[in-house]
Design an enzyme around this catalytic site. Sequence first.
Site, PDB file in Angstrom:
ATOM      1  N   ASP A  18      21.471  42.189  35.609  1.00 47.60           N
ATOM      2  CA  ASP A  18      20.469  42.031  36.823  1.00 47.60           C
ATOM      3  C   ASP A  18      20.332  40.627  36.805  1.00 47.60           C
ATOM      4  OD1 ASP A  18      18.801  42.823  38.704  1.00 47.60           O
ATOM      5  OD2 ASP A  18      17.156  43.550  37.374  1.00 47.60           O
ATOM      6  N   HIS A  35      26.939  36.999  42.322  1.00 47.69           N
ATOM      7  CA  HIS A  35      27.937  37.963  41.719  1.00 47.69           C
ATOM      8  C   HIS A  35      29.105  37.390  41.307  1.00 47.69           C
ATOM      9  CE1 HIS A  35      25.036  40.880  43.560  1.00 47.69           C
ATOM     10  NE2 HIS A  35      25.148  40.593  44.613  1.00 47.69           N
ATOM     11  N   LEU A 129      38.485  47.628  21.805  1.00 47.26           N
ATOM     12  CA  LEU A 129      37.264  47.839  22.354  1.00 47.26           C
ATOM     13  C   LEU A 129      37.136  48.943  23.800  1.00 47.26           C
ATOM     14  CD1 LEU A 129      34.145  47.027  23.304  1.00 47.26           C
ATOM     15  CD2 LEU A 129      35.373  45.456  24.967  1.00 47.26           C
TER      16      LEU A 129
HETATM   17  C1  FPP Z   1      22.445  42.926  39.830  1.00 38.40           C
HETATM   18  O1  FPP Z   1      22.060  41.625  40.571  1.00 38.40           O
HETATM   19  C2  FPP Z   1      23.950  43.079  39.967  1.00 38.40           C
HETATM   20  C3  FPP Z   1      24.633  44.016  40.524  1.00 38.40           C
HETATM   21  C4  FPP Z   1      23.855  44.749  41.571  1.00 38.40           C
HETATM   22  C5  FPP Z   1      25.990  44.184  40.207  1.00 38.40           C
HETATM   23  C6  FPP Z   1      26.734  43.810  39.258  1.00 38.40           C
HETATM   24  C7  FPP Z   1      28.102  43.389  39.495  1.00 38.40           C
HETATM   25  C8  FPP Z   1      28.691  42.274  39.102  1.00 38.40           C
HETATM   26  C9  FPP Z   1      28.314  41.329  38.049  1.00 38.40           C
HETATM   27  C10 FPP Z   1      30.062  41.955  39.540  1.00 38.40           C
HETATM   28  C11 FPP Z   1      31.212  43.307  39.371  1.00 38.40           C
HETATM   29  C12 FPP Z   1      31.283  43.846  38.135  1.00 38.40           C
HETATM   30  C13 FPP Z   1      32.255  44.158  37.364  1.00 38.40           C
HETATM   31  C14 FPP Z   1      32.126  44.734  36.004  1.00 38.40           C
HETATM   32  C15 FPP Z   1      33.502  42.969  37.455  1.00 38.40           C
HETATM   33  P1  FPP Z   1      21.156  41.956  41.842  1.00 38.40           P
HETATM   34  O2  FPP Z   1      22.026  41.474  42.910  1.00 38.40           O
HETATM   35  O3  FPP Z   1      20.303  42.954  42.049  1.00 38.40           O
HETATM   36  O4  FPP Z   1      20.112  40.688  41.640  1.00 38.40           O
HETATM   37  P2  FPP Z   1      18.530  40.391  42.011  1.00 38.40           P
HETATM   38  O5  FPP Z   1      17.972  41.531  41.534  1.00 38.40           O
HETATM   39  O6  FPP Z   1      18.393  39.167  41.506  1.00 38.40           O
HETATM   40  O7  FPP Z   1      18.730  40.463  43.521  1.00 38.40           O
END
Ligand code: FPP
Length: 247
Positions: A18, A35, A129
């Site tokens: 997150d 991201h 893994l």
């Molecule tokens: C949360 O940050 C993160 C996500 C919703 C997506 C996580 C995805 C990745 C790291 C990239 C793709 C994944 C892989 C496995 C390659 P947020 O956008 O909710 O952040 P915020 O709460 O600060 O708005």
Amino acid sequence: MPEASLATMPRHVAIIMDGNGRWARARGLPRTMGHKKGVEAVRDVVRTAGDIGIDYLTLFAFSSENWRRPEAEVSDLMGLLKAFIRRDLADLHRENVRIKVIGDRENLRSDILPLLLEAEETTRNNTALTLVIAFNYGSRDEMARAMQKIASKVRAGLIEPQAITPELIDAHLDTVGIPDPDLIIRTSGEERLSNFLLWQAAYSELVFVPEFWPDFNRDLFLSTIETYAGRERRFGGLTAKPALMGQ
Ligand code: FPP
């Protein structure tokens, strides 16, 4: 016999990644950059998990609720996941990583499902893994789908209602065959599970760290494992393992 014992190395670590958006905003960058940087953190953590001998690493990549985000952001996230699989699959395979995907596969876009299936198929016999990617995943949705499968079997007369046990429910979840997470980590200071592995988290240790996901790295990962190692695990009893209860 000790009344409880300290946790040691977790066999299964699950992570709610997150804070990508906030990481970007703090730097005046578009969310998509958060991201993008988040994918680099994914690489770092997968490598570390392999190095230190964790058996299962589950990453919450895209929730069934994430479709509610603006179309451009959904499309960015899909693009990053596709790029990750296209670019990293060969490396992961070489490193003997087995990929498993959990989440609802119905109605997935035709450009993503084949890639996920290919990743699973290519790596299915790997023995290091296991990287579990939670994609289009929501715990309540997973449980509802499991109940539907079980109800169909009851209606068909294949099982009696009394045969519905926690073990039978386990066997109908997407996570069948994967041990429950010992440790669940969430970054960015939020302290909730957000519909992630609710059934499987019954006895998981939870560790919340303030850093945003793009800043999560090997050192932070190792320090959350140290925190876990200092926890006492009782599994509802006085002793460390259910098998020892009542002895
Ligand atoms: C949360 O940050 C993160 C996500 C919703 C997506 C996580 C995805 C990745 C790291 C990239 C793709 C994944 C892989 C496995 C390659 P947020 O956008 O909710 O952040 P915020 O709460 O600060 O708005």
